[in-house]
Write an enzyme that holds these catalytic residues in place. Structure first.
Site, short mmCIF file in Angstrom:
data_model
loop_
_atom_site.label_atom_id
_atom_site.label_comp_id
_atom_site.label_asym_id
_atom_site.label_seq_id
_atom_site.Cartn_x
_atom_site.Cartn_y
_atom_site.Cartn_z
CG ASP A 10 -0.40 0.13 2.58
OD1 ASP A 10 0.85 -0.72 2.50
OD2 ASP A 10 -0.53 0.74 3.56
CG MET A 55 1.84 -4.47 8.63
SD MET A 55 0.49 -4.52 10.15
CE MET A 55 0.65 -2.74 10.57
CG ASN A 336 -9.21 -62.81 -34.54
OD1 ASN A 336 -9.30 -62.60 -33.20
ND2 ASN A 336 -8.31 -62.17 -35.06
CG ASP A 345 -7.20 -58.60 -28.62
OD1 ASP A 345 -6.77 -58.82 -29.72
OD2 ASP A 345 -7.94 -57.75 -28.22
CD GLU A 371 -1.07 -63.06 -37.73
OE1 GLU A 371 -0.68 -62.33 -38.70
OE2 GLU A 371 -1.11 -64.20 -38.02
P1 GH3 Z 1 -1.15 -67.59 -41.76
O1 GH3 Z 1 -0.94 -69.31 -41.29
O2 GH3 Z 1 -0.87 -67.67 -43.17
O3 GH3 Z 1 -0.38 -66.86 -41.10
O4 GH3 Z 1 -2.60 -67.26 -41.55
P2 GH3 Z 1 -3.45 -66.23 -40.51
O5 GH3 Z 1 -4.91 -66.59 -40.37
O6 GH3 Z 1 -2.57 -66.25 -39.34
O7 GH3 Z 1 -3.19 -65.14 -41.36
P3 GH3 Z 1 -3.87 -63.80 -41.64
O8 GH3 Z 1 -3.06 -62.69 -42.37
O9 GH3 Z 1 -4.78 -64.38 -42.75
O10 GH3 Z 1 -4.85 -63.33 -40.49
C1 GH3 Z 1 -4.24 -62.81 -39.69
C2 GH3 Z 1 -5.09 -62.28 -38.67
O11 GH3 Z 1 -4.75 -61.64 -37.45
C3 GH3 Z 1 -6.10 -61.28 -39.39
C4 GH3 Z 1 -6.44 -60.37 -38.15
O12 GH3 Z 1 -7.62 -59.93 -37.92
C5 GH3 Z 1 -5.82 -60.93 -36.96
N1 GH3 Z 1 -5.21 -59.97 -36.06
C6 GH3 Z 1 -4.19 -58.83 -36.41
N2 GH3 Z 1 -4.03 -58.14 -35.28
C7 GH3 Z 1 -5.01 -58.70 -34.38
C8 GH3 Z 1 -5.15 -58.16 -32.95
O13 GH3 Z 1 -4.34 -57.39 -32.32
N3 GH3 Z 1 -6.16 -59.18 -32.22
C9 GH3 Z 1 -6.78 -59.79 -32.70
N4 GH3 Z 1 -7.50 -60.61 -31.98
N5 GH3 Z 1 -6.61 -60.33 -33.96
C10 GH3 Z 1 -5.63 -59.61 -34.92
MG MG Z 2 -0.61 -65.77 -39.31
#
Ligand code: GH3
Ligand code: MG
Length: 455
Positions: A10, A55, A336, A345, A371
């Site tokens: 102040d 203050m 799958n 997964d 995969e």
């Molecule tokens: P191959 O023996 O010739 O490798 O046959 P494959 O069926 O393993 O090969 P393909 O490439 O036809 O298929 C791979 C599959 O993996 C298809 C796809 O949906 C699946 N995939 C890829 N990433 C993921 C994932 O993060 N989670 C899941 N659940 N599936 C996945």
């Molecule tokens: Mg495969």
């Protein structure tokens, strides 16, 4: 360092005096002549620090401080109370009101600058943390989003050559910190390097030892360079203080030590250390998130792309072998299609666990995509790589994969391709390509097998 500082008093002459000194150090200065306008400025502009007189008519400094700290929009702004020397009780009230630090009138230049700089540095770090917490919150990372956590008690190392002062300082610090006391400065250096302290307090009262030597050693050791240092010195030892601050000592306090001042300064330093630690951890965590595959926790392709080149360069430079293995789950699409994506997964996670269990610590395992997985094996000949790949193949085939889907167990197999680094002109792309071609051959030859690329 530049920052915007609000001076509240102040008495216009006091304001002018502080303003002139801060402007001379290139700070941006705002001023207020009473509490209400100070609150309004903090609310509406971005202020990095408040120098607050106690203050004042109408609303005194304590109330201004309390209101700033009670308002979530201004609570993070550091407040320095400017107190009269003959009113030590003001410091206790100031602390209760939430003040971060004190300056005693008449304000000495060295004190003003070291305190202002120290608090502005702290604010810069905590601003960055708050910003990251916002981002973390926006992208759903709750664990990073807790920026305004309550103070955790600090770990303090007190280096003090005299039993009587040790005891006094210890008593003052007890409520806010875990304190280790040590009298010998050289032993203190080892102690600091071997433990994780948030603050080292050096009391400059050794018989035959220059306290600045310890400060400088603490600053140069890798393990201790980030620990704040608070130096306790004699009245009138300005020269030593200036040298200490140049060496990187973070703050100082003069004897006789006011316990409240010691507490306030220690808390500031401990907070800053914790903030810095969290910031570093958050950087680390962000980096990890960027290079980690969510589903399996293995490194991701981005990491492999960056790291494979380094591993190859190192192997080439040392004339060491290096092999890689690409593996792909057989007929994974069927999993799958039959059991659903979630079951797929689960298989991927378990597959990753088996990969992890197969490789050595020095090997790098990554999820390359879908995969498909890549293992980089430094110091590994083609023969060794074939053994590792075969072991992994058996690990997959040998034990069925359980999925939550009604207690189902699945037989899973994988195909593997391996390739070894060619000395000289090999590149990550070429190496991966050879392994991938070998994998393709393994698939063509009937799956569930290992194929090695031609050398
Ligand atoms: P191959 O023996 O010739 O490798 O046959 P494959 O069926 O393993 O090969 P393909 O490439 O036809 O298929 C791979 C599959 O993996 C298809 C796809 O949906 C699946 N995939 C890829 N990433 C993921 C994932 O993060 N989670 C899941 N659940 N599936 C996945
Ligand atoms: Mg495969």
């Amino acid at each position: 360092m530049t920052a915007r500082i609000l001076v509240v008093d102040d008495i216009p002459a006091n304001v002018k005096l502080l303003e002139a000194r801060l402007v001379a150090e290139y700070f941006d200065v705002l001023t207020a002549g009473d509490g209400r306008s100070a609150l309004a400025i903090c609310e509406n502009t971005s202020v990095d620090l408040v120098l607050l007189d106690i203050m004042m008519p109408d609303m005194d400094g304590f109330e201004v401080c309390e209101r700033l700290k009670a308002n979530s929009r201004t609570a993070h702004i550091p407040v320095v109370m400017v107190t009269a020397l003959d009113q030590p009780s003001d410091r206790v009230r100031g602390l209760k009101a939430g003040a971060d630090d004190f300056l005693t009138k008449p304000v000495n230049d060295l004190q003003l600058m070291s305190r202002v700089k120290s608090l502005v540095r702290l604010k810069n770090v905590s601003d960055e943390l708050r910003l990251r917490a916002q981002t973390a919150h926006t992208i759903g990372l709750q664990e990073l989003a807790r920026a305004d956590r309550p103070d955790e008690p600090g770990n303090v190392l007190l280096v003090d050559g005299r039993a009587s002062s040790q005891e006094r300082l210890l008593r003052a610090l007890k409520p806010i910190a875990e304190v280790s006391v040590i009298a010998d400065p050289q032993a203190a250096l080892f102690e600091a390097a071997e433990n994780s302290f948030d603050l080292v307090i050096v009391n400059a009262n050794f018989d035959d030892y220059d306290p600045l030597r310890l400060c400088s050693q603490l600053r140069s050791l890798e393990r201790t360079r980030f620990i704040p240092i608070l130096l306790v010195t004699e009245q009138g030892s300005e020269e030593m203080i200036v040298r200490a601050l140049e060496l990187g000592v973070t703050d100082y306090i003069m004897r006789p030590v006011d316990p409240n001042e010691l507490v306030a300064r220690s808390l500031t330093q401990v907070r800053r250390k914790h903030c810095n630690d969290r910031l570093r951890a958050s950087v680390q965590h962000t980096i990890e998130l960027a290079i980690t595959d969510d589903l399996t926790g293995l490194h991701n392709r981005r990491y492999l792309d960056g790291h494979l080149k380094l591993l190859i360069d190192r192997a080439s430079a040392r004339g060491r072998p290096l092999s890689i293995c690409i593996t792909d789950i057989d007929r994974f699409k069927l999993v799958n299609d039959t059991y659903g994506h979630d079951a797929g997964d689960e298989v991927l996670r378990e597959f990753a666990n088996r990969v992890r269990a197969t490789v050595r610590g020095a090997d790098l395992a990554c999820r390359f995509g879908g995969e498909e997985f890549v293992i980089v094996m430094p110091d590994t000949t083609p023969e060794m790589a074939a053994i590792v790949a075969e072991r992994l193949r058996l690990m997959i085939e040998g034990r069925a994969f359980g999925i939550s889907h009604g207690g189902t167990v699945l037989s899973v197999t994988a195909s593997l391709g391996i390739a070894t680094l060619r000395p000289q002109d090999d590149t990550p792309e070429a190496l991966l390509k050879r392994a991938d071609t070998a994998l393709y051959q393994a698939k063509n030859n009937g799956r569930n097998r290992v194929v090695a690329a031609a050398a």
